[in-house]
Scaffold this motif. Structure first.
Motif, mmCIF file in Angstrom:
data_model
loop_
_atom_site.group_PDB
_atom_site.id
_atom_site.type_symbol
_atom_site.label_atom_id
_atom_site.label_comp_id
_atom_site.label_asym_id
_atom_site.label_seq_id
_atom_site.Cartn_x
_atom_site.Cartn_y
_atom_site.Cartn_z
ATOM 1 N N THR A 35 0.819 -1.220 0.000
ATOM 2 C CA THR A 35 0.000 0.000 0.000
ATOM 3 C C THR A 35 0.852 1.268 0.000
ATOM 4 O O THR A 35 0.383 2.336 -0.407
ATOM 5 C CB THR A 35 -0.925 0.029 1.230
ATOM 6 N N ASN A 36 2.106 1.176 0.441
ATOM 7 C CA ASN A 36 2.982 2.354 0.455
ATOM 8 C C ASN A 36 3.389 2.797 -0.945
ATOM 9 O O ASN A 36 3.849 3.923 -1.128
ATOM 10 C CB ASN A 36 4.248 2.067 1.273
ATOM 11 N N SER A 39 1.459 5.768 -1.947
ATOM 12 C CA SER A 39 1.392 6.834 -0.948
ATOM 13 C C SER A 39 1.913 8.141 -1.535
ATOM 14 O O SER A 39 2.727 8.137 -2.471
ATOM 15 C CB SER A 39 2.225 6.456 0.281
ATOM 16 N N ASN A 42 5.754 8.362 -1.487
ATOM 17 C CA ASN A 42 6.488 7.583 -2.491
ATOM 18 C C ASN A 42 6.312 8.163 -3.888
ATOM 19 O O ASN A 42 7.262 8.203 -4.675
ATOM 20 C CB ASN A 42 6.024 6.123 -2.473
#
Length: 322
Positions: A35-36, A39, A42
């Motif tokens: 899920t990052n 983000s 990122n």
């Protein structure tokens, strides 16, 4: 016979557009796997990192289309960017610093082009040599130590926020350069000459094109693009790093080939090359987010580069049978 033609057409289409499919698959996989990946942090980091190698990819695409390679492009970026930091610390105004850095990059490009054409030297070996020379000189001058103390305006070249924490000034500069050089390569005499010279230099010469002069021009422009990439890199780091940028030349070349540019010259587009570098950067960024060992990342990236060369071989083979 029609079945064979259809087979080769399908194969050609797949090889031509495979990089777009790979990009979509990678985006989908990493988005689900971690899920990052999507983000804000990122995505912003991705858009801050892509301009340097992206601008190098533009330059490398032009060189490949014209029928040459340049293994010194990353060293030119490091030298010019570090020189820009040093000049900025001496109180020179921003326009003067940027122009001088671009001239340094263009000068190195001119040296490469002139040596290749006037002495009939292979570009691979010549630029391998100049790569070591350029990197060695800047390492000697700085003793391998970062140049610090750049004024605030220098850092803002890359880090000024344009849209939240996602789009920065270096991203806008990169996009503008993509649009400019995509137009140049497709709609101008200079761009058309690159394709003609890369496809058949002797035919280009007989048709009245001064091939030597054109190739030198391409290397000068590539050198200036490398300098621009170096300025953005050092502005992003806020230091002059004489050892920075190593390996970016290989990524730029691989990205161009993945995007449809032929290693043999005469074929390719800036747009396709940019899709190639986006694919490579998404891949490496995704591996980092997944926590893959940094050394293993290098190994996997190297494998992707080898795969890009193999795909280029089969692409050219398919075109011969089309």
């Amino acid at each position: 016979m029609p079945e064979t033609t259809s087979k080769f057409n399908i194969q050609s289409l797949f090889l031509k557009y495979s990089v777009y499919l790979v990009l979509v698959i990678l985006l989908a996989y990493f988005s689900v796997a971690n899920t990052n990946f999507l983000s804000i942090g990122n995505i912003g980091n991705f858009f801050r990192q892509i301009p340097t190698v992206g601008i190098l990819t533009i330059g490398y695409t032009m060189i490949l289309i014209t029928g040459y390679v340049d293994l010194s492009i990353a060293s030119i970026a490091a030298f010019s960017g570090t020189a820009a930091v040093y000049l900025s610390t001496k109180g020179l105004p921003a326009p003067v610093v940027i122009i001088l850095a671009l001239l340094i990059g263009g000068s190195f490009g001119a040296i490469n082009g002139l040596l290749i054409k006037k002495l009939d030297l292979p570009s691979f070996i010549l630029t391998l040599g100049t790569n070591y020379v350029i990197r060695g000189i800047i390492m000697f001058i700085t003793n391998g130590i970062y140049v610090t103390g750049a004024p605030d305006w220098f850092t803002k070249i890359s880090t000024s926020k344009i849209f939240g924490n996602v789009i920065f000034s270096n991203t806008i500069i990169f996009v503008l350069l993509v649009l400019i050089f995509a137009y140049v390569m497709k709609h101008t005499r200079f761009g058309k000459y690159c394709y003609v010279v890369g496809s058949n230099p002797e035919a280009a010469r007989l048709s009245g094109i001064n091939t030597d002069r054109h190739v030198v021009k391409v290397f000068i422009i590539e050198g200036m693009l490398a300098a621009g990439a170096g300025i953005l890199l050092m502005a992003n780091l806020n230091v002059g790093g004489p050892n920075e940028g190593q390996g970016l030349d290989g990524l730029a070349m691989a990205a161009a080939i993945m995007g449809g540019t032929s290693f043999a010259g005469g074929v390719g587009t800036v747009g396709g090359a940019i899709v190639g570098i986006l694919t490579l950067q998404v891949f490496t960024n995704g591996l980092a987010i997944m926590g893959v060992n940094a050394f293993m990342q290098n190994a996997v990236t190297g494998g992707v580069i080898i795969l890009a060369i193999i795909v280029d071989y089969f692409r050219r083979l398919a075109e011969k049978h089309a």
